[in-house]
Design a protein around this motif. Sequence first.
Motif, PDB file in Angstrom:
ATOM      1  N   TYR A   1       8.015 -30.674  10.305  1.00  0.00           N
ATOM      2  CA  TYR A   1       8.726 -29.600  11.013  1.00  0.00           C
ATOM      3  C   TYR A   1       8.050 -28.285  10.641  1.00  0.00           C
ATOM      4  CZ  TYR A   1      12.410 -33.082  11.618  1.00  0.00           C
ATOM      5  OH  TYR A   1      13.109 -34.216  11.940  1.00  0.00           O
ATOM      6  N   SER A   2       7.950 -27.382  11.584  1.00  0.00           N
ATOM      7  CA  SER A   2       7.312 -26.098  11.292  1.00  0.00           C
ATOM      8  C   SER A   2       7.825 -25.017  12.220  1.00  0.00           C
ATOM      9  CB  SER A   2       5.790 -26.211  11.422  1.00  0.00           C
ATOM     10  OG  SER A   2       5.176 -24.965  11.133  1.00  0.00           O
ATOM     11  N   THR A   3       7.854 -23.810  11.704  1.00  0.00           N
ATOM     12  CA  THR A   3       8.174 -22.637  12.520  1.00  0.00           C
ATOM     13  C   THR A   3       6.959 -22.144  13.287  1.00  0.00           C
ATOM     14  OG1 THR A   3       7.753 -21.242  10.581  1.00  0.00           O
ATOM     15  CG2 THR A   3      10.043 -21.889  11.009  1.00  0.00           C
ATOM     16  N   ASP A   4       5.793 -22.788  13.077  1.00  0.00           N
ATOM     17  CA  ASP A   4       4.541 -22.385  13.719  1.00  0.00           C
ATOM     18  C   ASP A   4       3.922 -23.632  14.344  1.00  0.00           C
ATOM     19  OD1 ASP A   4       1.836 -21.793  14.266  1.00  0.00           O
ATOM     20  OD2 ASP A   4       1.727 -20.307  12.668  1.00  0.00           O
ATOM     21  N   ASP A   5       4.015 -23.763  15.656  1.00  0.00           N
ATOM     22  CA  ASP A   5       3.515 -24.961  16.331  1.00  0.00           C
ATOM     23  C   ASP A   5       2.004 -25.112  16.199  1.00  0.00           C
ATOM     24  OD1 ASP A   5       6.014 -25.793  17.142  1.00  0.00           O
ATOM     25  OD2 ASP A   5       5.895 -24.836  19.113  1.00  0.00           O
ATOM     26  N   SER A   6       1.277 -24.008  16.198  1.00  0.00           N
ATOM     27  CA  SER A   6      -0.175 -24.088  16.040  1.00  0.00           C
ATOM     28  C   SER A   6      -0.527 -24.638  14.665  1.00  0.00           C
ATOM     29  CB  SER A   6      -0.803 -22.703  16.246  1.00  0.00           C
ATOM     30  OG  SER A   6      -2.198 -22.746  16.009  1.00  0.00           O
ATOM     31  N   LEU A   7       0.180 -24.179  13.661  1.00  0.00           N
ATOM     32  CA  LEU A   7      -0.017 -24.695  12.308  1.00  0.00           C
ATOM     33  C   LEU A   7       0.302 -26.184  12.260  1.00  0.00           C
ATOM     34  CD1 LEU A   7      -0.390 -24.409   9.209  1.00  0.00           C
ATOM     35  CD2 LEU A   7       1.993 -23.630   9.109  1.00  0.00           C
TER      36      LEU A   7
ATOM     37  N   VAL B   1       6.724 -24.943   6.616  1.00  0.00           N
ATOM     38  CA  VAL B   1       6.497 -26.344   6.956  1.00  0.00           C
ATOM     39  C   VAL B   1       7.393 -27.199   6.080  1.00  0.00           C
ATOM     40  CG1 VAL B   1       4.845 -28.263   6.876  1.00  0.00           C
ATOM     41  CG2 VAL B   1       4.105 -26.012   7.696  1.00  0.00           C
ATOM     42  N   HIS B   2       8.078 -28.142   6.701  1.00  0.00           N
ATOM     43  CA  HIS B   2       8.904 -29.120   5.972  1.00  0.00           C
ATOM     44  C   HIS B   2       8.377 -30.511   6.275  1.00  0.00           C
ATOM     45  CE1 HIS B   2      12.155 -31.741   4.813  1.00  0.00           C
ATOM     46  NE2 HIS B   2      12.557 -31.927   6.056  1.00  0.00           N
ATOM     47  N   LEU B   3       8.054 -31.275   5.230  1.00  0.00           N
ATOM     48  CA  LEU B   3       7.599 -32.655   5.375  1.00  0.00           C
ATOM     49  C   LEU B   3       8.670 -33.582   4.817  1.00  0.00           C
ATOM     50  CD1 LEU B   3       3.832 -32.434   4.341  1.00  0.00           C
ATOM     51  CD2 LEU B   3       4.829 -32.308   6.632  1.00  0.00           C
TER      52      LEU B   3
END
Length: 450
Positions: free
Chosen positions: A342-348, A412-414
Amino acid sequence: MSQVQSLPVIVVEEGRLDAASLAPSWHAWARANGFAGQRGRLLALPGEAGAVEGYLFGSGEPAARPALILGLAGANLPEGDYHLEGTYGDPVLAAVGFRLGAYRFARYRKTEPAPRLAAPAAADAAEIDRLVEAAVLARDLVNTPSNDLGPDAFEQVIRDFASARGISVSAIVGDDLLAANFPMIHAVGRAAAQPPRLLDLSWGRESDPKVTLVGKGVTFDTGGLDIKTATGMLLMKKDMGGAANVLGLAHAIVSAGLAVRLRVLIPIVENAIAGDAFRPGDVLTSRKGLTVEIGNTDAEGRLILADALALADEESPDLLIDMATLTGAARVALGPDLPALYSTDDSLARDLMAAGLRADDPLWQMPLWSPYDSMMSSKIADVNNAGSGGFAGSITAALFMRRFVSRAKAWVHLDIMAWAPEARPGRPQGGTDHGIRAVYGLLKHRYPAI
């Protein structure tokens, strides 16, 4: 290790035996034994007086070959010294795969000695070592049972880790967590015989980009008063797998000297049952000030991570990454081999998935689907820690934690399993690394050593 003293492992793609440039006698031997480069097949090559002079290893069809395919050789070859020949792709990943396939957890019983591999001539031997060491560190920690890795012992492991690498470390323990405003870490861990704590590590130049790692460190999870079944507790020694993998990642970052200001936060607790255990229906006030109604005491990981993420977020890091063995729902959705990202930055997120595919350390992006926030509504507090209805459990857990991140430039959450139920190339059954090579590969590209 001299290659003259080691045996060759000659890697052959399926259907490409004739292109392997074998000695005529070995080529005939392979033909006579039906060896055609089949995935994972090993064939001993005879020498004088019956001695083994090397092995053929089948890497299978190139289109279906994982980068760590040599792990099957490392897992099955006898003890000895080896070097690689033939067609094996990226030399670093080939060697990493071999060595990780040869991994043994030998703390409690004798195991067969592992085969040893010389670094390929074209490979960065130091890079091979750091990637293997990072994974082995994580695996050893996850495999260690809770009686030998409770909160006290885990803190000492982390202190030793930091001391060996020139990393500064501090700890807040027990009731001092309340004074320092980490109420949810304290609440989750206060019923255990060994007190809860927060470990805070830092390394690197203040002027470099701030990268903060947060790892879930639940050394054992009974589920609390919402107690797990006996079967559900069998693998709960691995509930600190997020912290273990964060430490492995930190090792790789520091060993490579990446140009980052690294901070590592590890909340450590045992979710135990006693007279002062936190209860379903309790309302906790978090470090961020949000009030949290406890819908389920077995959703404890997100509580301790929330306090740690709030602390990390206060200094507005350039990149904030957490790893956690957080939900069974992620395993239902994606299985044991594919962590949810999960991420707040789709490009990342796309860059991380690409880095994971290159390193045979796959991740898969899941949505931070805001409409599901309503599943965590509470009539008496700002939020409930457990989603209602049983749907989208991994997503709602990520959404819960997103509430505690507002200043970080990217988060980022893994949601990882940190366990391999079945062996596959480079990953023997048992405690395993997830996400280390993927995240390290991205960080190495973005913040190379100066």
